[in-house]
Design an enzyme around this catalytic site. Structure first.
Site, PDB file in Angstrom:
ATOM      1  N   GLY A 327       0.817  -1.202   0.000  1.00 41.72           N
ATOM      2  CA  GLY A 327       0.000   0.000   0.000  1.00 41.72           C
ATOM      3  C   GLY A 327       0.856   1.260   0.000  1.00 41.72           C
ATOM      4  N   SER A 328       0.338   2.295   0.580  1.00 42.10           N
ATOM      5  CA  SER A 328       1.015   3.606   0.532  1.00 42.10           C
ATOM      6  C   SER A 328       2.230   3.700   1.426  1.00 42.10           C
ATOM      7  CB  SER A 328       0.014   4.712   0.898  1.00 42.10           C
ATOM      8  OG  SER A 328      -1.003   4.811  -0.072  1.00 42.10           O
ATOM      9  N   THR A 329       2.537   2.649   2.202  1.00 46.33           N
ATOM     10  CA  THR A 329       3.742   2.714   3.037  1.00 46.33           C
ATOM     11  C   THR A 329       5.007   2.831   2.199  1.00 46.33           C
ATOM     12  OG1 THR A 329       3.898   0.293   3.117  1.00 46.33           O
ATOM     13  CG2 THR A 329       2.684   1.372   4.898  1.00 46.33           C
ATOM     14  N   ILE A 330       4.925   2.499   0.899  1.00 47.06           N
ATOM     15  CA  ILE A 330       6.148   2.540   0.075  1.00 47.06           C
ATOM     16  C   ILE A 330       6.362   3.921  -0.561  1.00 47.06           C
ATOM     17  CG2 ILE A 330       6.252   0.074  -0.385  1.00 47.06           C
ATOM     18  CD1 ILE A 330       4.825   2.484  -2.973  1.00 47.06           C
ATOM     19  N   LYS A 331       5.467   4.851  -0.345  1.00 45.53           N
ATOM     20  CA  LYS A 331       5.606   6.158  -1.000  1.00 45.53           C
ATOM     21  C   LYS A 331       6.880   6.903  -0.603  1.00 45.53           C
ATOM     22  CE  LYS A 331       0.691   6.695  -2.039  1.00 45.53           C
ATOM     23  NZ  LYS A 331      -0.587   7.338  -1.696  1.00 45.53           N
TER      24      LYS A 331
END
Length: 628
Positions: A327-331
């Site tokens: 999810g968005s944790t890799i942004k």
């Protein structure tokens, strides 16, 4: 004319009969002699070791002395795995005249349940070296020992041995982090150093117990004793003492581990905490857990089947083997890749109308806020978790550069030094897809990867490791579980550690950190609810991973989906920003949004690690109530 008188004796016929009988007698003698010689060869050559051992057993016997298994402690000296005295039932097959009758008598004396009888008989036939005892049963009760003692004269070759048995004081909390020991099976027996494992009935099966088996086991000893014809020991003739296994001190903090267990409160998920400067794993929580003590002596088939059929998969170590879309944790990691590749600058902005479109494609890839965030730069893109910014960046980078830069952070790889069974998960690229599906890579798949969806899968340990590397400004320290082996300190610089990540401008780290601080402390931050009373600077990033795919214009409604099809909640964090001492990843399966259902768990873990108990008055139940 009178007939001639018949001959009274046919010499020629009698000679023939004599020759035939002589030949038959000779053949019988030869066959019997051959059988006799064959039997002598079998007894003297083939069975030489067995019978000479039996002969010596009437007078001198060599008995193995198993070593004491090393203890396991947490980083503060709290005991995690100990050895408790117990009585085991063993059997030496070569000293038993009628195995089936002996086993039937034992089943009767021990009053074994019907469902355990087959396993009991099977253990008696497990492959062993000649005259080595096979373990039939562990942890005998006093009443069982008394019955066996009274009937000892009826049970030649059967012994009750006093030994130390592995015991885990906090079995469910530590089950996945420690692993467990169990009975040595036939396959393991073929691979082991039989001499060193003589008299040893248990071996590490999973986790730390498995990885550090050689260090924990020690070296077997032996003693030579004189016995009478009944096998009773008369005196000891000599001995070589066993060498105990080394004690193992882990990097795990038992109290922090217990807190992670309590925070998940039986929900499916994982919490992993790492000390960035050293790579020491402070907590490795996977929920639900199980009682590892039941596996030491051999879990019954009904209980094991129940664990296997449990839909919550308590035997599955989610922390190291669970694979989830990040999810968005890799942004934050993707933002650094864009800076390093020159595709963005910290102050550059894009306009977000609520969606992104590929050239010549009518499909809209939507932002989570359907009407968009307007003008967005790097820091704000992290604070509000803007999808359109990262669709745009992913399209400009392309999957090949994304995959390479994410591998630098350890995604798609096994990174830990001593974590047995760690999965490498999946960092996709076009070569992988061609090999897996025999299909080309499509631009829309790159956009999905840009927000941590699609084929990209991570483990909680990978996510915590990458967060620790991020907190270190790209300096790699390999994650590890062991702090000391015996008196030897495990060095933080470990072999095969990945190269440090070097950016063109060190200030880029600060811009990403600033955006992550705004996630928890900024007015627009997705996890601002946890940052109001922070006593230190924290960087974080929420994530929500889709399990159920939506159509082009469908709106996500959790209440309309089955519980196991709802989104996973994720959150990563490190603190303090200026001097990181802890990096955390949290995944709660099917819980919903990461900022709502995972961020407060990460905050509780960092509070527990950074604040003194008197300063940390956050109640776990209150945290969980607030989530609801």
């Amino acid at each position: 004319m009178r007939n001639p008188r018949p001959a009274l004796k046919n010499t020629q016929q009698e000679v023939h009969i004599f020759h035939v009988r002589s030949l038959l007698a000779l053949l019988v003698v030869i066959v019997l002699t051959g059988l006799l010689m064959g039997r002598l060869v079998y007894l003297q050559v083939v069975q030489h070791e067995v019978y000479i051992t039996r002969s010596e057993k009437n007078r001198v016997r060599v008995e193995p002395l198993p070593p004491t298994r090393g203890l396991i402690f947490d980083r503060n000296g709290q005991l995690l795995a100990e050895n408790r005295p117990t009585y085991n039932l063993t059997l030496v097959r070569e000293r038993v005249d009628d195995l089936d009758a002996t086993l039937s008598l034992l089943v009767e004396l021990l009053e074994l349940p019907e469902e355990e009888v087959d396993a009991f008989r099977q253990r008696s036939r497990q492959r062993q070296r000649p005259f080595q005892p096979a373990l039939l049963m562990s942890d005998l009760e006093e009443e069982q020992i008394a019955r066996l003692a009274v009937n000892r004269h009826r049970l030649p070759g059967v012994e009750v041995e006093a030994q130390l048995l592995r015991y885990y004081p906090d079995a469910e909390i530590m089950s996945h982090a420690l692993g467990f020991v169990g009975r040595i099976n036939a396959e393991e027996m073929q691979e082991l150093d039989v001499g060193n494992y003589a008299g040893t009935h248990f071996i590490g099966k999973t986790g730390v117990e498995r990885f550090y088996e050689d260090e924990l086991h020690g070296q077997a000893g032996l003693r030579k004793v004189e016995t009478n014809a009944r096998g009773r020991v008369l005196r000891e003739l000599g001995r070589t003492d066993p060498v105990p296994g080394q004690n193992l001190t882990l990097t795990i903090d038992k109290d922090l581990q217990a807190l992670g267990h309590e925070l998940l409160a039986g929900r499916r998920g994982s919490i992993v905490a790492i000390e960035p400067a050293t790579g020491e794993i402070l907590a490795l929580v996977s929920e639900p857990g199980f009682d590892s003590n039941r596996f030491v002596t051999g879990i019954d088939s009904a209980s094991y089947q129940a664990l296997q059929e449990d839909l919550d998969l308590p035997l599955f170590n989610r922390a190291i083997r669970g694979q989830y879309p990040p999810g968005s944790t890799i942004k934050p990691f993707l933002a650094l890749a864009g800076l390093a590749e020159g595709e963005i600058t910290p102050g550059e902005t894009i306009y977000d109308p609520g969606y992104f479109q590929l050239p010549n494609d009518s499909r809209r890839y939507r932002n989570w806020l359907r009407w968009g965030h307007g003008r967005v730069d790097l820091e704000r893109s992290l604070a509000v978790s803007n999808n359109t910014y990262y669709y745009t960046l992913a399209h400009e980078l392309g999957i090949d550069r994304i995959s390479k830069r994410m591998h630098d952070f350890g995604f798609g790889e096994r990174n830990a030094h001593d974590v047995f069974g760690e999965s490498q998960a999946l960092m996709p690229d076009r070569d992988w897809k061609r090999a897996r599906f025999n299909q080309p890579w499509y631009p829309g798949e790159t956009l999905s990867v840009g927000i941590g969806q699609g084929y990209w899968m991570v483990t909680p340990l990978q996510l915590a490791t990458a967060t620790a590397v991020l907190a270190n400004h790209g300096e790699w320290v390999k994650p590890r579980m062991a702090k000391r082996i015996g008196d030897t300190v495990v060095e933080s610089v470990l072999p095969e550690t990945k190269a440090d990540i070097v950016l063109g401008n060190d200030a880029w780290w600060d811009h990403v950190f600033a955006g992550m601080e705004k996630v928890v402390s900024g007015s627009e931050g997705t996890a601002r609810r946890i940052g109001g009373d922070l006593r230190y600077r924290m960087g974080g990033k929420s994530g929500t991973a889709q399990v159920f795919s939506l159509g082009q214009d469908q709106k996500y409604n959790a209440e309309e989906l089955a519980e196991r099809l709802r989104d996973h909640a994720l959150f990563i964090a490190f603190a303090p920003v200026e001097d990181p001492q802890i990096a955390v990843s949290v995944i709660v399966e099917n819980a919903g949004g990461g900022s709502t259902h995972a961020a407060h768990l990460a905050r509780a873990m960092t509070d527990a690690w950074l604040l003194e108990p008197k300063d940390n008055d956050r109640d776990v139940e209150a945290l969980l109530d607030a989530e609801e």
